[in-house]
Design a protein around this motif. Structure first.
Motif, mmCIF file in Angstrom:
data_model
loop_
_atom_site.group_PDB
_atom_site.id
_atom_site.type_symbol
_atom_site.label_atom_id
_atom_site.label_comp_id
_atom_site.label_asym_id
_atom_site.label_seq_id
_atom_site.Cartn_x
_atom_site.Cartn_y
_atom_site.Cartn_z
ATOM 1 N N ASP A 269 -40.246 -3.538 18.548
ATOM 2 C CA ASP A 269 -39.904 -3.077 19.892
ATOM 3 C C ASP A 269 -39.122 -4.170 20.614
ATOM 4 O OD1 ASP A 269 -41.414 -0.836 19.295
ATOM 5 O OD2 ASP A 269 -43.190 -1.525 20.406
ATOM 6 N N GLU A 307 -44.201 -3.678 16.682
ATOM 7 C CA GLU A 307 -44.291 -2.328 17.238
ATOM 8 C C GLU A 307 -45.645 -2.097 17.913
ATOM 9 O OE1 GLU A 307 -43.747 2.367 15.886
ATOM 10 O OE2 GLU A 307 -43.516 0.745 14.429
ATOM 11 N N ALA A 327 -38.288 1.486 21.659
ATOM 12 C CA ALA A 327 -39.586 1.733 21.035
ATOM 13 C C ALA A 327 -39.634 3.186 20.603
ATOM 14 C CB ALA A 327 -40.727 1.430 22.005
#
Length: 369
Positions: A269, A307, A327
């Motif tokens: 992310d 993530e 994301a």
């Protein structure tokens, strides 16, 4: 929907019976899921450009590249160096000037020239009722009431659909240079960047790339000025390590910083963290020392995190805000895109949205966690 005129946009918004996802070029990957898309892409073209007055008026759906090309032909540029999100987000499409305003997208030169909103002098937009609203003007000297110009910058399409924007512009520099120090850790790098920014040598950008260990400073201006300032600045920064000066790859180097290119195409992310410059190293450490581009002398961090990581929880206690830029849908649904606002600010923002969009149809829920 892609209305071809402001009048058509007003009709489309007025006739909407449900939520609308307001988009420009669709490069930033945000908007209300499940809503009907309404695009500014049909509103395209330069309405007025007066190089002598240093002003340009452009329809909101005009690609940024077209605006920059028109300005470059006259030796001018947008002062705030807008970012291109495509490599970072993996989005397709073409960045539009209205999208730049809606996101208040501002690049490395913000430390010298200010943000997008500081160059914005006028807007036209369609509010949530379908009413056309105008604020500001087409010249730098104008007197208005409530400053909707600044309000629209960074509103992400939640207050209205931008149809036209006006900017003050600046001459492009004749010369530029990048000074680089290698091997510094972020804490020491920010001290060096602060020294450069606090000097009298008119630094126009100051950044640090954590993985490469590159500490970068940019200067711009006339040829003789740049040569003199580069020499003086190299002397000033010499106590931090060996300083090299690059005059050939300046544009490419700062395009990579502007677009957070070192983080593009990698799993994880991406977060955009804004803090006080002196807190930059501490924030980076709190995030787990991730791969990062630290810009604005330490005040802006583009961070690549595993993530699902909650950057806001990691940064608890540090003043600032963290935005989730890239994301999965599941992570975004859990963490939200934007940093939760303080109660008083959240109430004011909600009241503004209720005023300009009483039906709550423009990018609903985008600003909420």
């Amino acid at each position: 929907m892609a209305p071809a005129s402001e009048a058509e946009m007003a009709e489309a918004v007025a006739a909407a019976t449900g939520p609308l996802r307001v988009t420009g070029g669709g490069t930033r990957g945000l908007g209300a899921g499940g809503a009907a898309a309404v695009s500014t892409g049909g509103l395209r073209g330069v309405e007025l450009y007066e190089p002598g007055a240093l002003t340009i008026v452009v329809r909101a759906g005009t690609p940024v590249a077209e605006v920059e090309e028109a300005l470059a032909a006259e030796g001018q540029r947008l002062p705030f160096e807008p970012m291109d999100h495509r490599a970072l987000t993996g989005a397709e499409g073409v960045p539009t000037i209205g999208g730049v305003v809606a996101a208040n997208a501002s690049g490395p030169r913000r430390v010298q020239a200010g943000a997008c909103r500081d160059s914005l002098i006028g807007v036209r937009f369609v509010d949530g009722t379908g009413t056309v609203v105008k604020n500001g003007g087409r010249v730098m000297k104008n007197v208005t009431g409530f400053d909707l110009v600044k309000l629209m910058a960074g509103s992400w399409g939640t207050l209205g659909v931008l149809t036209e924007v006006a900017f003050k512009v600046l001459p492009a520099p004749a010369a530029s240079a990048t000074l680089e120090i290698g091997g510094l850790e972020p804490g020491r790098a920010v001290v060096a960047l602060s020294a450069a920014l606090g000097s009298p040598y008119e630094v126009s950008a100051a950044a640090h790339l954590t993985e490469a260990g590159r500490t970068l400073v940019r200067i711009e201006g006339f040829e003789e000025q740049v040569a003199y300032r580069a020499e003086r600045l190299a002397d000033l920064l010499g106590r931090f390590g060996a300083v090299s000066v690059d005059r050939e790859g300046v544009a490419a180097t700062w395009a990579d910083v502007r677009d957070a290119a070192p983080l593009a195409g990698r799993p994880g992310d991406v977060w955009r963290v804004s803090v006080r410059p002196t807190d930059g190293p501490r924030a980076w450490a709190a995030l787990g020392e991730p791969p990062a581009v630290i810009d604005w002398g330490g005040g802006l961090i583009w961070a690549l995190l595993p993530e699902g990581t909650d950057a806001r929880a990691a940064l608890a206690g540090l003043p600032g805000h963290a935005t989730l830029v890239r994301a999965s849908a599941a992570v975004r649904a859990r963490l939200g895109t934007f940093h939760p606002e303080a109660p008083t600010l959240a109430r004011l923002a909600a009241e503004l949205r209720a005023k300009f969009d009483p039906r709550g149809i423009l990018n609903p829920g985008l600003m909420e966690r």
